[in-house]
Design an enzyme around this catalytic site. Structure first.
Site, PDB file in Angstrom:
ATOM      1  N   GLU A  39      -0.755   1.485   2.217  1.00 33.53           N
ATOM      2  CA  GLU A  39      -1.352   1.331   3.543  1.00 33.53           C
ATOM      3  C   GLU A  39      -0.795   2.418   4.471  1.00 33.53           C
ATOM      4  O   GLU A  39       0.351   2.867   4.298  1.00 33.53           O
ATOM      5  CB  GLU A  39      -0.999  -0.070   4.087  1.00 33.53           C
ATOM      6  CG  GLU A  39      -1.495  -0.319   5.495  1.00 33.53           C
ATOM      7  CD  GLU A  39      -1.426  -1.797   5.909  1.00 33.53           C
ATOM      8  OE1 GLU A  39      -0.929  -2.628   5.123  1.00 33.53           O
ATOM      9  OE2 GLU A  39      -1.875  -2.098   7.030  1.00 33.53           O
ATOM     10  N   ASN A  98      -3.751  -4.467   7.459  1.00 33.10           N
ATOM     11  CA  ASN A  98      -4.054  -4.654   8.876  1.00 33.10           C
ATOM     12  C   ASN A  98      -4.515  -3.342   9.525  1.00 33.10           C
ATOM     13  O   ASN A  98      -5.336  -3.354  10.444  1.00 33.10           O
ATOM     14  CB  ASN A  98      -2.815  -5.184   9.609  1.00 33.10           C
ATOM     15  CG  ASN A  98      -2.369  -6.535   9.079  1.00 33.10           C
ATOM     16  OD1 ASN A  98      -3.132  -7.254   8.444  1.00 33.10           O
ATOM     17  ND2 ASN A  98      -1.116  -6.891   9.341  1.00 33.10           N
ATOM     18  N   ASN A 114     -10.156  -6.718   5.838  1.00 31.20           N
ATOM     19  CA  ASN A 114      -8.849  -7.238   5.417  1.00 31.20           C
ATOM     20  C   ASN A 114      -8.464  -8.451   6.253  1.00 31.20           C
ATOM     21  O   ASN A 114      -8.528  -8.396   7.489  1.00 31.20           O
ATOM     22  CB  ASN A 114      -7.776  -6.152   5.615  1.00 31.20           C
ATOM     23  CG  ASN A 114      -6.380  -6.650   5.288  1.00 31.20           C
ATOM     24  OD1 ASN A 114      -6.051  -6.903   4.130  1.00 31.20           O
ATOM     25  ND2 ASN A 114      -5.551  -6.832   6.317  1.00 31.20           N
ATOM     26  N   GLU A 115      -8.100  -9.533   5.595  1.00 28.27           N
ATOM     27  CA  GLU A 115      -7.526 -10.725   6.257  1.00 28.27           C
ATOM     28  C   GLU A 115      -8.235 -11.067   7.567  1.00 28.27           C
ATOM     29  O   GLU A 115      -7.589 -11.232   8.618  1.00 28.27           O
ATOM     30  CB  GLU A 115      -6.019 -10.531   6.486  1.00 28.27           C
ATOM     31  CG  GLU A 115      -5.241 -10.419   5.197  1.00 28.27           C
ATOM     32  CD  GLU A 115      -3.717 -10.467   5.359  1.00 28.27           C
ATOM     33  OE1 GLU A 115      -3.218 -10.382   6.490  1.00 28.27           O
ATOM     34  OE2 GLU A 115      -3.030 -10.606   4.326  1.00 28.27           O
ATOM     35  N   TYR A 162       2.786 -13.847  -0.055  1.00 29.45           N
ATOM     36  CA  TYR A 162       4.145 -13.287  -0.044  1.00 29.45           C
ATOM     37  C   TYR A 162       5.134 -14.444   0.006  1.00 29.45           C
ATOM     38  O   TYR A 162       4.873 -15.442   0.680  1.00 29.45           O
ATOM     39  CB  TYR A 162       4.363 -12.411   1.201  1.00 29.45           C
ATOM     40  CG  TYR A 162       3.471 -11.194   1.261  1.00 29.45           C
ATOM     41  CD1 TYR A 162       3.808 -10.037   0.571  1.00 29.45           C
ATOM     42  CD2 TYR A 162       2.293 -11.206   2.009  1.00 29.45           C
ATOM     43  CE1 TYR A 162       2.993  -8.901   0.635  1.00 29.45           C
ATOM     44  CE2 TYR A 162       1.476 -10.077   2.073  1.00 29.45           C
ATOM     45  CZ  TYR A 162       1.833  -8.931   1.375  1.00 29.45           C
ATOM     46  OH  TYR A 162       1.033  -7.815   1.441  1.00 29.45           O
ATOM     47  N   GLU A 176      -3.033  -8.604  -2.567  1.00 33.11           N
ATOM     48  CA  GLU A 176      -1.704  -8.453  -1.956  1.00 33.11           C
ATOM     49  C   GLU A 176      -0.810  -9.562  -2.491  1.00 33.11           C
ATOM     50  O   GLU A 176      -1.103 -10.744  -2.282  1.00 33.11           O
ATOM     51  CB  GLU A 176      -1.760  -8.548  -0.424  1.00 33.11           C
ATOM     52  CG  GLU A 176      -2.394  -7.344   0.234  1.00 33.11           C
ATOM     53  CD  GLU A 176      -2.285  -7.366   1.750  1.00 33.11           C
ATOM     54  OE1 GLU A 176      -1.279  -7.881   2.286  1.00 33.11           O
ATOM     55  OE2 GLU A 176      -3.227  -6.867   2.387  1.00 33.11           O
ATOM     56  N   GLN A 191       3.709  -3.479  -1.542  1.00 34.12           N
ATOM     57  CA  GLN A 191       2.900  -2.294  -1.697  1.00 34.12           C
ATOM     58  C   GLN A 191       3.555  -1.390  -2.746  1.00 34.12           C
ATOM     59  O   GLN A 191       4.278  -1.927  -3.586  1.00 34.12           O
ATOM     60  CB  GLN A 191       2.749  -1.624  -0.340  1.00 34.12           C
ATOM     61  CG  GLN A 191       2.013  -2.548   0.659  1.00 34.12           C
ATOM     62  CD  GLN A 191       1.548  -1.868   1.929  1.00 34.12           C
ATOM     63  OE1 GLN A 191       1.601  -0.650   2.066  1.00 34.12           O
ATOM     64  NE2 GLN A 191       1.077  -2.655   2.910  1.00 34.12           N
TER      65      GLN A 191
HETATM   66  O1  AHR Z   1       1.123  -5.630   3.171  1.00 34.18           O
HETATM   67  C1  AHR Z   1       1.517  -5.802   4.501  1.00 34.18           C
HETATM   68  C2  AHR Z   1       0.486  -6.554   5.335  1.00 34.18           C
HETATM   69  O2  AHR Z   1       0.414  -7.882   4.879  1.00 34.18           O
HETATM   70  C3  AHR Z   1      -0.927  -6.079   5.240  1.00 34.18           C
HETATM   71  O3  AHR Z   1      -1.206  -5.041   6.125  1.00 34.18           O
HETATM   72  C4  AHR Z   1      -1.716  -7.298   5.601  1.00 34.18           C
HETATM   73  O4  AHR Z   1      -2.979  -7.314   5.001  1.00 34.18           O
HETATM   74  C5  AHR Z   1      -0.836  -8.449   5.181  1.00 34.18           C
HETATM   75  O5  AHR Z   1      -0.697  -9.387   6.174  1.00 34.18           O
END
Ligand code: AHR
Length: 506
Positions: A30, A75, A175-176, A247, A295, A352
Site C-alpha cells: 500500500e 485505506n 477497500n473496506e 488482524y 488482508e 503487507q
Molecule cells: O493494511 C493496513 C490497513 O488495514 C489497510 O489500509 C486497511 O484496508 C486495513 O484496515
C-alpha cells in the site's frame, strides 16, 4: 515422569480438499508509511537499479515467490487519483493522503508498480477507488491498463512509454467500504449499488478481468454478515470473489489465547462461505462465490508508536510491527487455516509485504532483513502448492480466554502436482512440552523424509533486527523419519514444522 504429549494425523491419497490456487500466497503493498518509499523504491540506495527499485528488497520478495500483490491500498485507495501517478514525474502533484495523514509524492504510480511487479515475478491485483470516486475513474483505469490501443486512455498509456497493455487480471472494487475510517464509507446498499455498476462497466471494458467485492472490514464489525448478504444480493452475478480481512494481536500477553486466534479465522471463513451460499440459493444461481482473504496478519505492536507520528510527512515509519517468535507461530497457524479452506479461499494477501506490518524490513539507506513471520510464509509459498489433502488430526486440546477446544497440534498436508513431494505443515501450540507426532500415510507409498525444517526459539518474544537478522531463523535438524508407512517426529514446544517428504525413485 509424565508421558510426552502425542498427536496423530492420517493422510489418504484420495481424500482431498482440492487444488490450492497459487494466489493463496499473495501479499499487499500500500502507499503507506515506508512500504513504497524506502521499501520497494529508494533511488540513491546503494542497491537501487536504474528505475530506483531496491535490489536487496526485490531479492527477498523473489525469495518468497509471491504470485500476486494487491496495490495501491488499503485505506489509501479510497482517496487516490490514479491519474496523479502516471506521466512525467515532474508534473505529478504532491497530495494530502487523508487515510494515513501523510503526503503522497506520486513518484511511484501504476506503471512503476507494474515494472516492479515484473522485476519480482509477480502479478498486480489492482484496487480502484470507490470512496471519493466511482465508475468513471474505475473504467478509465481498466482502459488505461488493459486496452491495447486506439482510445484515449490506452493511447495515454502508450504515450507514457508502455506500448503493451499491462493485462491486469484481478481488480478490487474499493477497500473496506463499511468502515467509518474510510474516505467515502458507505452503507451496504450504497456500496452494493456502486460496486454493481462499477463491476458491470469495468467488465464491459475488459471482459477477461476478475473482480473482488468488499466484504466487511472484519468479522467484529456491527454490520458483519448483513453487509455480506446485502452486498452480494446486489453484485452476485457481476463479481468473482468476496473479500475478508483480519488482524490479530497479543495485547494482554496471553500467548495460549493469542495462538488460538486462527480458530477465529477458520470460523470467519466458514461463516462467509455460508453467506455466499445463502445468496446463491436465494438467487437460484449456479455460480459459486469464491473468497479473497486479501488482508491478514498479526498487527498490534506498532499501535502506540503510530499515535506519536507527526502528521503530513512523507513516508513516516507507520505500522512498523517488529514480529517475534510467537507471531510467527500464529502466522503459521493462519497459513494452515488458509490451506485447509483452500476449496473456498482462492486468493489471500499477507498484509503487507515491506516495512508496513511486513515480513521484510528495511533501513532507509541501509540494510534489509527477514522478520520472524517471513519464514512460515516462505515455507508455505514454496512447499504449499499442489493438492490440499484432507487430514484426520487427533490432538489433545486446551481452553483459553476466548476459545474452547484449541488443539495443541495444528496441521495440514499438501501433495505436489506431480505427486512426488508431500509436505506436512505443523504447529505445536504447547508452550511447555514437545509432542510425539505420528502421521499414517495411506496410499502414499515410497516417501522418505527429505528435510524437517523447524522454527523455534527459547524466547517467544525474540525478534530479528538489522544488527541481528538471524536471531530467529529456521534450522533443518528436525527428527522426522518414515517407519513402517508412518512419519514419526518430535515437534518441539512452541514450534513451526515443515516435514518435506519426497518419493524415492521407483
Ligand atoms: O493494511 C493496513 C490497513 O488495514 C489497510 O489500509 C486497511 O484496508 C486495513 O484496515
Amino acid at each position: 515422569m509424565t508421558e510426552p504429549r502425542r498427536a496423530t494425523m492420517i493422510l489418504e491419497r484420495d481424500y482431498r480438499i482440492g487444488e490450492i490456487d497459487d494466489r493463496l500466497y499473495g501479499a499487499f503493498v500500500e502507499h503507506l508509511g515506508r512500504a513504497v518509499y524506502g521499501g520497494i523504491y529508494e533511488p540513491g540506495h546503494p542497491t537501487a537499479d536504474a528505475a530506483g527499485f531496491r535490489e536487496d528488497v526485490a531479492e527477498l520478495v523473489r525469495e518468497l515467490r509471491v504470485p500476486i500483490v494487491r496495490y495501491p491500498g488499503g485505506n489509501f485507495v479510497s482517496g487516490y487519483n490514479w491519474e496523479d501517478g502516471v506521466g512525467p514525474r515532474e508534473r505529478r502533484p504532491r497530495r494530502l493522503d487523508l487515510a494515513w495523514r501523510t503526503i503522497e509524492t506520486n513518484e511511484v504510480g501504476v506503471n512503476e508498480f507494474v515494472d516492479w511487479a515484473r522485476k519480482v515475478n509477480t502479478e498486480v491485483m489492482m484496487a480502484v477507488n470507490l470512496g471519493s470516486r466511482g465508475i468513471d475513474a474505475a473504467r478509465n483505469l481498466v482502459e488505461y491498463c488493459n486496452h491495447p490501443s486506439g482510445t484515449y486512455y490506452s493511447d495515454l498509456r502508450r504515450s507514457h512509454g508502455y506500448a503493451e497493455p499491462h493485462k491486469i487480471k484481478v481488480w478490487c472494487l474499493g477497500n473496506e467500504m463499511d468502515g467509518p475510517w474510510q474516505i467515502g464509507a458507505k452503507t451496504a446498499y450504497e456500496y452494493g449499488r456502486a460496486a454493481q455498476e462499477a463491476a458491470k462497466v469495468m467488465k464491459w471494458v475488459d471482459p477477461t478481468i476478475e473482480l473482488v467485492v468488499c466484504g466487511s472490514s472484519s468479522s467484529a464489525m456491527p454490520t458483519f454478515a448483513e453487509w455480506e448478504a446485502q452486498v452480494l444480493d446486489l453484485t452476485y452475478e457481476h463479481v468473482d470473489y468476496l473479500s475478508l480481512h483480519t488482524y490479530y494481536g497479543n495485547r494482554d500477553n496471553d500467548t495460549p489465547n493469542f495462538l488460538a486466534w486462527s480458530l477465529n479465522m477458520d470460523s470467519f471463513i466458514q461463516s462467509v462461505a455460508a453467506i455466499c451460499d445463502y445468496v446463491k440459493a436465494k438467487k437460484r444461481s449456479k455460480k459459486t462465490m469464491y473468497l479473497s482473504f486479501d488482508e491478514w496478519n498479526v498487527w498490534y505492536h506498532s499501535n502506540e508508536q503510530d499515535r506519536q507520528i507527526e502528521p503530513w510527512s512523507t513516508a513516516p515509519p507507520l505500522l512498523e510491527d517488529i514480529y517475534n517468535m510467537e507471531d510467527a507461530l500464529l502466522v503459521g497457524c493462519m497459513l494452515i487455516t488458509l490451506m485447509r479452506r483452500s476449496d473456498r479461499v482462492k486468493i489471500a494477501c499477507l498484509a503487507q509485504l515491506i516495512n508496513v506490518i511486513a515480513p521484510i524490513m528495511t533501513e532507509t539507506g541501509g540494510r534489509a532483513w527477514r522478520q520472524t513471520i517471513f519464514y512460515p510464509f516462505l515455507h508455505a509459498s514454496l512447499y504449499g502448492r499442489g493438492t490440499a489433502l484432507l487430514p484426520v488430526v487427533h490432538s489433545d486440546k486446551y481452553d483459553s480466554k476466548d476459545f474452547t477446544d484449541v488443539p495443541y497440534l495444528e496441521a495440514m498436508a499438501v501433495l505436489s502436482r506431480d505427486e512426488q513431494e508431500l509436505t506436512i505443515f505443523a504447529v505445536n501450540r504447547d508452550l511447555k512440552e514437545s509432542m510425539d507426532f505420528t502421521c499414517e500415510l495411506r496410499g502414499l507409498t515410497g516417501f522418505a523424509v527429505q528435510e524437517h525444517i523447524v522454527l523455534e526459539h527459547d524466547d517467544l518474544k525474540a525478534v530479528n533486527s538489522a544488527g541481528n537478522p538471524n536471531n530467529v531463523a529456521p534450522h533443518a535438524r528436525g527428527s522426522a523419519a518414515v517407519e513402517d508407512g508412518k512419519v514419526k517426529a518430535k515437534l518441539s514446544k512452541a514450534s513451526w514444522n515443515v516435514i518435506r517428504l519426497v518419493r524415492a525413485q521407483q
